[in-house]
Design a protein around this motif. Sequence first.
Motif, PDB file in Angstrom:
ATOM      1  N   HIS A 198       0.835  -1.194   0.000  1.00  0.00           N
ATOM      2  CA  HIS A 198       0.000   0.000   0.000  1.00  0.00           C
ATOM      3  C   HIS A 198       0.876   1.253   0.000  1.00  0.00           C
ATOM      4  N   PRO A 199       0.520   2.262  -0.781  1.00  0.00           N
ATOM      5  CA  PRO A 199       1.380   3.445  -0.873  1.00  0.00           C
ATOM      6  C   PRO A 199       1.374   4.335   0.359  1.00  0.00           C
ATOM      7  N   THR A 200       0.359   4.213   1.232  1.00  0.00           N
ATOM      8  CA  THR A 200       0.291   5.152   2.355  1.00  0.00           C
ATOM      9  C   THR A 200       0.001   4.516   3.714  1.00  0.00           C
ATOM     10  N   SER A 201      -0.502   3.316   3.794  1.00  0.00           N
ATOM     11  CA  SER A 201      -0.946   2.789   5.080  1.00  0.00           C
ATOM     12  C   SER A 201       0.221   2.260   5.902  1.00  0.00           C
ATOM     13  N   GLY A 202      -0.041   2.033   7.200  1.00  0.00           N
ATOM     14  CA  GLY A 202       0.956   1.433   8.055  1.00  0.00           C
ATOM     15  C   GLY A 202       1.091  -0.054   7.802  1.00  0.00           C
ATOM     16  N   HIS A 203       2.247  -0.591   8.153  1.00  0.00           N
ATOM     17  CA  HIS A 203       2.483  -2.032   8.032  1.00  0.00           C
ATOM     18  C   HIS A 203       3.337  -2.479   9.206  1.00  0.00           C
ATOM     19  N   PRO A 204       3.359  -3.766   9.512  1.00  0.00           N
ATOM     20  CA  PRO A 204       4.255  -4.237  10.577  1.00  0.00           C
ATOM     21  C   PRO A 204       5.716  -4.022  10.177  1.00  0.00           C
ATOM     22  N   ASP A 205       6.544  -3.800  11.174  1.00  0.00           N
ATOM     23  CA  ASP A 205       7.957  -3.569  10.909  1.00  0.00           C
ATOM     24  C   ASP A 205       8.541  -4.737  10.123  1.00  0.00           C
ATOM     25  N   GLY A 206       9.066  -4.448   8.937  1.00  0.00           N
ATOM     26  CA  GLY A 206       9.697  -5.462   8.104  1.00  0.00           C
ATOM     27  C   GLY A 206       8.773  -6.201   7.167  1.00  0.00           C
ATOM     28  N   TYR A 207       7.476  -5.857   7.194  1.00  0.00           N
ATOM     29  CA  TYR A 207       6.506  -6.559   6.344  1.00  0.00           C
ATOM     30  C   TYR A 207       5.626  -5.552   5.604  1.00  0.00           C
ATOM     31  N   PRO A 208       6.184  -4.858   4.612  1.00  0.00           N
ATOM     32  CA  PRO A 208       5.414  -3.817   3.921  1.00  0.00           C
ATOM     33  C   PRO A 208       4.223  -4.349   3.136  1.00  0.00           C
ATOM     34  N   GLU A 209       4.207  -5.649   2.844  1.00  0.00           N
ATOM     35  CA  GLU A 209       3.094  -6.220   2.070  1.00  0.00           C
ATOM     36  C   GLU A 209       1.823  -6.385   2.899  1.00  0.00           C
ATOM     37  N   LEU A 210       1.891  -6.169   4.197  1.00  0.00           N
ATOM     38  CA  LEU A 210       0.714  -6.329   5.055  1.00  0.00           C
ATOM     39  C   LEU A 210       0.133  -4.959   5.370  1.00  0.00           C
ATOM     40  N   HIS A 211      -1.101  -4.754   4.962  1.00  0.00           N
ATOM     41  CA  HIS A 211      -1.807  -3.491   5.194  1.00  0.00           C
ATOM     42  C   HIS A 211      -2.498  -3.557   6.553  1.00  0.00           C
ATOM     43  N   LEU A 212      -2.304  -2.519   7.374  1.00  0.00           N
ATOM     44  CA  LEU A 212      -2.897  -2.493   8.696  1.00  0.00           C
ATOM     45  C   LEU A 212      -3.926  -1.378   8.825  1.00  0.00           C
ATOM     46  N   VAL A 213      -5.009  -1.671   9.524  1.00  0.00           N
ATOM     47  CA  VAL A 213      -5.922  -0.625   9.977  1.00  0.00           C
ATOM     48  C   VAL A 213      -5.744  -0.517  11.480  1.00  0.00           C
ATOM     49  N   TYR A 214      -5.806   0.709  11.988  1.00  0.00           N
ATOM     50  CA  TYR A 214      -5.563   0.879  13.412  1.00  0.00           C
ATOM     51  C   TYR A 214      -6.257   2.122  13.935  1.00  0.00           C
ATOM     52  N   ARG A 215      -6.974   1.944  15.052  1.00  0.00           N
ATOM     53  CA  ARG A 215      -7.579   3.059  15.780  1.00  0.00           C
ATOM     54  C   ARG A 215      -7.608   2.683  17.251  1.00  0.00           C
ATOM     55  N   ASP A 216      -7.255   3.660  18.102  1.00  0.00           N
ATOM     56  CA  ASP A 216      -7.394   3.442  19.532  1.00  0.00           C
ATOM     57  C   ASP A 216      -7.851   4.746  20.184  1.00  0.00           C
ATOM     58  N   ALA A 217      -7.694   4.845  21.504  1.00  0.00           N
ATOM     59  CA  ALA A 217      -8.194   6.016  22.219  1.00  0.00           C
ATOM     60  C   ALA A 217      -7.494   7.303  21.816  1.00  0.00           C
TER      61      ALA A 217
ATOM     62  N   LYS B  85     -13.415   4.441  22.798  1.00  0.00           N
ATOM     63  CA  LYS B  85     -11.952   4.581  22.878  1.00  0.00           C
ATOM     64  C   LYS B  85     -11.235   3.239  22.935  1.00  0.00           C
ATOM     65  N   GLU B  86     -11.866   2.221  22.389  1.00  0.00           N
ATOM     66  CA  GLU B  86     -11.248   0.899  22.354  1.00  0.00           C
ATOM     67  C   GLU B  86     -10.401   0.726  21.105  1.00  0.00           C
ATOM     68  N   ARG B  87      -9.515  -0.236  21.172  1.00  0.00           N
ATOM     69  CA  ARG B  87      -8.614  -0.516  20.057  1.00  0.00           C
ATOM     70  C   ARG B  87      -9.302  -1.384  19.006  1.00  0.00           C
ATOM     71  N   ARG B  88      -9.118  -1.017  17.742  1.00  0.00           N
ATOM     72  CA  ARG B  88      -9.479  -1.875  16.610  1.00  0.00           C
ATOM     73  C   ARG B  88      -8.254  -1.973  15.716  1.00  0.00           C
ATOM     74  N   HIS B  89      -7.709  -3.163  15.618  1.00  0.00           N
ATOM     75  CA  HIS B  89      -6.430  -3.390  14.945  1.00  0.00           C
ATOM     76  C   HIS B  89      -6.604  -4.561  13.994  1.00  0.00           C
ATOM     77  N   GLY B  90      -6.491  -4.296  12.706  1.00  0.00           N
ATOM     78  CA  GLY B  90      -6.714  -5.338  11.712  1.00  0.00           C
ATOM     79  C   GLY B  90      -5.590  -5.421  10.702  1.00  0.00           C
ATOM     80  N   ALA B  91      -5.469  -6.587  10.078  1.00  0.00           N
ATOM     81  CA  ALA B  91      -4.454  -6.825   9.057  1.00  0.00           C
ATOM     82  C   ALA B  91      -5.112  -7.342   7.786  1.00  0.00           C
ATOM     83  N   ARG B  92      -4.653  -6.816   6.666  1.00  0.00           N
ATOM     84  CA  ARG B  92      -5.203  -7.208   5.363  1.00  0.00           C
ATOM     85  C   ARG B  92      -4.091  -7.758   4.484  1.00  0.00           C
ATOM     86  N   ILE B  93      -4.390  -8.890   3.840  1.00  0.00           N
ATOM     87  CA  ILE B  93      -3.486  -9.513   2.871  1.00  0.00           C
ATOM     88  C   ILE B  93      -4.106  -9.287   1.506  1.00  0.00           C
ATOM     89  N   THR B  94      -3.385  -8.587   0.613  1.00  0.00           N
ATOM     90  CA  THR B  94      -4.025  -7.992  -0.558  1.00  0.00           C
ATOM     91  C   THR B  94      -3.322  -8.389  -1.855  1.00  0.00           C
TER      92      THR B  94
END
Length: 375
Positions: free
Chosen positions: A151-170, A349-358
Motif C-alpha cells: 500500500h502506498p500510504t498505510s501502516g504495516h508491521p515492521d519489516g513486512y510492507p506487504e501487510l496493510h494495517l488498519v488501526y484506531r485506539d483512544a 476509545k477501544e482498540r481496533r487493529h486489523g491486518a489485510r493480505i491484498t
Amino acid sequence: MSTQTITQVTESIPAVLSLRTGTENNGQEAKQSSQDEPYRYAHLLPVFPRDEHYPPLTPFDHVDPGARALGHANPRAFLDNATSVIELTPHLGTEVHGVNLAALDSDGRDELALFIAQRGLAVFRNQQDFIDSGPDFYLEWGRHFGRLHIHPTSGHPDGYPELHLVYRDANTTFNFEVNDSLTPTVWHSDVSYELQPPGLTTFFLLAQPSSGGDTLFTSQVSALKRLSPQFVAFLKTLKAVHSGVEQADFSRSGRRGGAIRRDPVEYIHPVVRRHPVTGEEALFVNRQFTKRIVGLKREESETILKFLYDYIDKSPDNQARAKWAPNTVVIWDNRVTAHSAIIDFADSKERRHGARITPQAERPIPALAGLDLSA
C-alpha cells in the motif's frame, strides 16, 4: 519493533501507539493498571519508515487460482469437513465453521478462490491457527492468490510492507478516515486506482471493540442486475477514472503516519467489469476512488456517479454485514464487491487493529456488450 522505527513514527505523529491502550484481543475492556499484560500483537503494530519508497508498479500476468478449481472433481471439497455453512444473504456472503484455513493445501486454496468468486464474501470463524501463524505465513498465503500489493500510504508491521494495517485506539487513528461528514461510512473497493486492483482479499482483526466495528459489504453483481437492461447497456459503454491522489494527499498532510511510498496513480477502468472465472458482471465504481466518467461533460458524469453511489449506499438488499468475533477471518473478492468499516465504536476509545493480505489480480475486463441481464 526497532527503536529507530518507533522514533520515525513519533516524529510524525505526536499521539503514538501505546501498547497498553484500548482493548485486549478478546474485545473486552482492558485493565487500566500497570499490571496489564503487554499487547499480544505488538509486533504487528503499524510503522511508517520515512525512508521507505518504491518504484511504480509494473504490469504482470495474473492466473486466477479459482480457474484451476473448475477442473477439480469436487470444487467445494475444501468444505467437506465444515460443521456449518450458512448463507448470510441470498446474493452475498457465507459464514463457515469447522474449516481450518491454515491447513488448506494448494488445491484447497484454489477451491476457496472459486468459492469466494461465486459468493463474493465468506466469514470463517475459529481461525486462531491462521491468525497466530504470523506474518511470514500471511505472505505465503497471499502469494498463492496473486502478487502482493504494498500500500502506498498505510501502516504495516515492521519489516513486512506487504501487510496493510488498519488501526484506531483512544489516542489516534491511522486509517483513511474523513470526519467532516454525517457518517464516516464510505463504500470502496480497495485501491481500485491501481492498474491491476486486488482480487481475493483476506482480512482479520487482532483486537476489536467490545461492540461495533463491524464491516459492511455489498454485491456489485446483484446491484448491477437490479438496474434496467437499457441502463446497463449504456453503462457498459463507459469507462471511469479511479484516483489515488486524494488518499496520498491525506497522508502528505501529515495524517495517517505521513507515508508516501509511491507516487499516486490514476487509471481508467470499465464502469462494468467481468469476472475472469465466473463470467459474472459487476459494477466497478466506488465513492472513495472513482472520480469521473471519461468522455462525459462534468454535470453528466457527476449525475450518473451520484446516482450509482446513492444506489450502492441505500440498497440493503444487496448488502451483508460481517460481525466480528475473536479469531474471525473474512475473505472477499474485491473485483465484485465493495465494503466499508463501521466506525460506531469511536466513543468507547477501544482498540481496533486489523491486518489485510491484498493480492493483486488482472486488469479489469470490460463487460460483454449486448448481454441481456433480464433473462
